[in-house]
Scaffold this motif. Structure first.
Motif, short mmCIF file in Angstrom:
data_model
loop_
_atom_site.label_atom_id
_atom_site.label_comp_id
_atom_site.label_asym_id
_atom_site.label_seq_id
_atom_site.Cartn_x
_atom_site.Cartn_y
_atom_site.Cartn_z
N SER A 1 36.33 40.18 41.36
CA SER A 1 37.59 39.45 41.21
C SER A 1 37.31 37.98 40.91
CB SER A 1 38.41 39.52 42.50
OG SER A 1 38.73 40.84 42.78
N GLU B 1 40.74 33.16 43.87
CA GLU B 1 40.74 34.08 42.72
C GLU B 1 41.96 34.99 42.71
OE1 GLU B 1 38.98 34.37 45.42
OE2 GLU B 1 38.57 36.47 45.94
N LYS B 2 42.71 35.01 43.84
CA LYS B 2 43.91 35.85 43.92
C LYS B 2 45.14 35.00 44.20
CE LYS B 2 42.32 39.85 43.08
NZ LYS B 2 42.90 40.74 42.07
N GLY C 1 47.03 32.96 42.24
CA GLY C 1 47.83 32.52 41.11
C GLY C 1 47.36 31.18 40.54
N GLU D 1 43.73 29.01 40.59
CA GLU D 1 43.02 28.66 39.34
C GLU D 1 42.65 27.18 39.34
OE1 GLU D 1 45.43 29.90 36.03
OE2 GLU D 1 45.12 32.02 36.51
#
Lengths: 252, 197
Positions: free
Chosen positions: B15, B181-182, B184, B188
């Motif tokens: 991920s 990484e999760k 949103g 980022e």
């Protein structure tokens, strides 16, 4: 504070999303990765992808789809459909899924829940339950997308699933699904009171108020819906703004 | 720029790789000590359990290697916990980069569910990692049953059952309890800021 989650559900067949009305009569709704990306951009908190393909060929297509979703989308997603054994779970998690949802396979072989949570952690294991309010007032669980009745009642099975290591319960009320008159909040509240893992409400969303009700009355941790999102009847940014105004903690 | 993601027996390493690809960066996922040592940036991700993971790292001498790294290192989730001194998960001695322990969440009310899973806010964000995030209390994605108590290394805090340290920093070591990484767009930005350090 932990936010209440809004989860669009995408039923996938051959890479395209479809949505059943009362579990039959599929209508097509769009490319699964594109749609998921759009929901993520609009503020969806998680996505659920359910593989409704029956064929072996279709299953391989689904793993490819999971890989594409993982590559393109920056929020967590759960995958379900056709998971019967640990190696199915391994394949899907390796493709990039964050969680797996098991339904009929768990009812047929409850030990699968322990296997998944031991190997991959309970946070990976979502136990999905399709149940229907029977004429005698009991909630009974169904197999195979609601086609086959069982002698298991919703509350007993949900508790057992939790005790075996489920990380979340995704409860779909077959009596409410597709009807758009609100979630099964009485049953949901009873689940929330008896369990100490999160409960995802599913089946019955038609209006924004239904989401508020399922968080407040149904005490749900997350609300899942499909067609109201797919057909643009409810837009996620507006829904979240509405929920915020109703003093519900949501991620905006 | 060479970015290495340390490969070990933890889940969901890819991920992070996917998230970096979305930022246009090709990372190397490896357990090769040479590649890790000479990378410009190292990411130590993780999802899993402390005892077996520490054992795995020790058997491969990755424990000493990680502690000796001089370039910016980002630990994620279990990565953060393993960078601490000790974890209540299996009463494990960890890497000791951060002199703090890792404790298990103890529910106080029926509503306090463990693991702490889902989107929660971070506050007191004090690090270049959070540059450009427009919200004061942004939401990020958590999945964990153990936490780091409040301590001087904190660069973000979060409230769940108790206020706790949700990200830490010391010298070249950074770590987040949450999953950028999760997470949103916020996630980022955090990853991009790490790459820009």
């Amino acid at each position: 504070m932990l936010a209440k989650r809004i989860i669009p559900c995408l039923d996938v067949k051959d890479g395209m999303t479809v949505k059943g009305v009362n579990f039959v009569n599929f209508r097509e709704a769009g490319d699964a990765v594109e749609l998921g990306k759009a929901y993520s951009d609009q503020g969806a908190d998680e996505l659920v992808y359910l593989d409704i393909t029956a064929s072996h060929e279709g299953r391989k297509t689904f793993v490819d789809l999971v890989r594409r979703v993982a590559a393109n989308i920056s929020i967590p997603f759960t995958v379900g459909g056709g998971i019967n054994e640990l190696k199915d779970v391994d394949r899907l998690l390796n493709a990039g899924a964050d969680k797996v949802s098991i339904n009929s396979a768990a009812l047929r072989n409850p030990h699968l829940i322990e296997e998944i949570s031991t190997h991959f952690g309970s946070q990976v294991c979502v136990v999905a339950i399709d149940a229907k309010l029977e004429d005698n007032g009991t909630w009974m669980c169904y197999l195979n997308g609601g086609r086959i009745p069982t002698d298991r009642d919703l509350f007993g099975w949900a508790k057992e699933a939790q005790d075996r290591g489920a990380g979340e319960i995704l409860f779909t009320s077959m009596s409410h699904d597709g009807v758009k008159e609100g979630y099964a909040n009485d049953a949901l509240a009873r689940l929330a009171d008896s369990l100490n893992i999160p409960v995802i409400a599913s089946g019955g969303a038609g209006k924004m108020e239904h989401f508020k009700d399922t968080f407040v009355v149904g005490k749900a941790d997350a609300a899942l819906a499909a067609s109201v999102f797919h057909f643009g009847e409810i837009k996620i940014p507006e829904l979240k703004q509405y929920l915020k105004e109703q003093h519900i903690t949501v991620r905006i | 720029m060479d970015i290495v993601i340390i490969k070990y027996n933890a889940g969901n390493i890819y991920s992070v790789d996917y998230a970096l690809k979305r930022l246009g960066v090709e990372a190397v996922v490896t357990a090769d000590p040479e590649l890790i040592r000479k990378a410009d940036k190292v990411i130590f991700p993780g999802q899993g359990e402390a005892v077996t993971t520490m054992k795995y790292l020790r058997e491969r001498h990755l424990d000493e290697l990680i502690c000796d790294l001089k370039q910016p290192v980002l630990g994620i989730c279990l990565g953060l916990q393993l960078m601490c001194r000790f974890s209540e998960e299996g009463n494990t001695t960890c890497l000791g980069i951060f002199d703090t322990e890792v404790k298990k969440f103890m529910p106080e009310r029926h509503e306090d569910k463990v693991p702490h899973m889902g989107w929660n806010t971070i506050y007191d964000c004090s690090s270049p990692l959070f540059k450009g995030i427009d919200s004061v209390n942004p939401y990020v994605y958590f999945v964990h049953s153990y936490y780091v108590p409040l301590n001087p290394y904190a660069i973000t805090k979060t409230d769940y059952i108790v206020p706790f340290t949700s990200a830490i920093h010391k010298d070249n070591f950074y770590a987040t309890q949450y999953h950028p990484e999760k997470s949103g767009k916020t996630g980022e930005l955090i990853l991009q800021n790490f790459l820009d350090l």
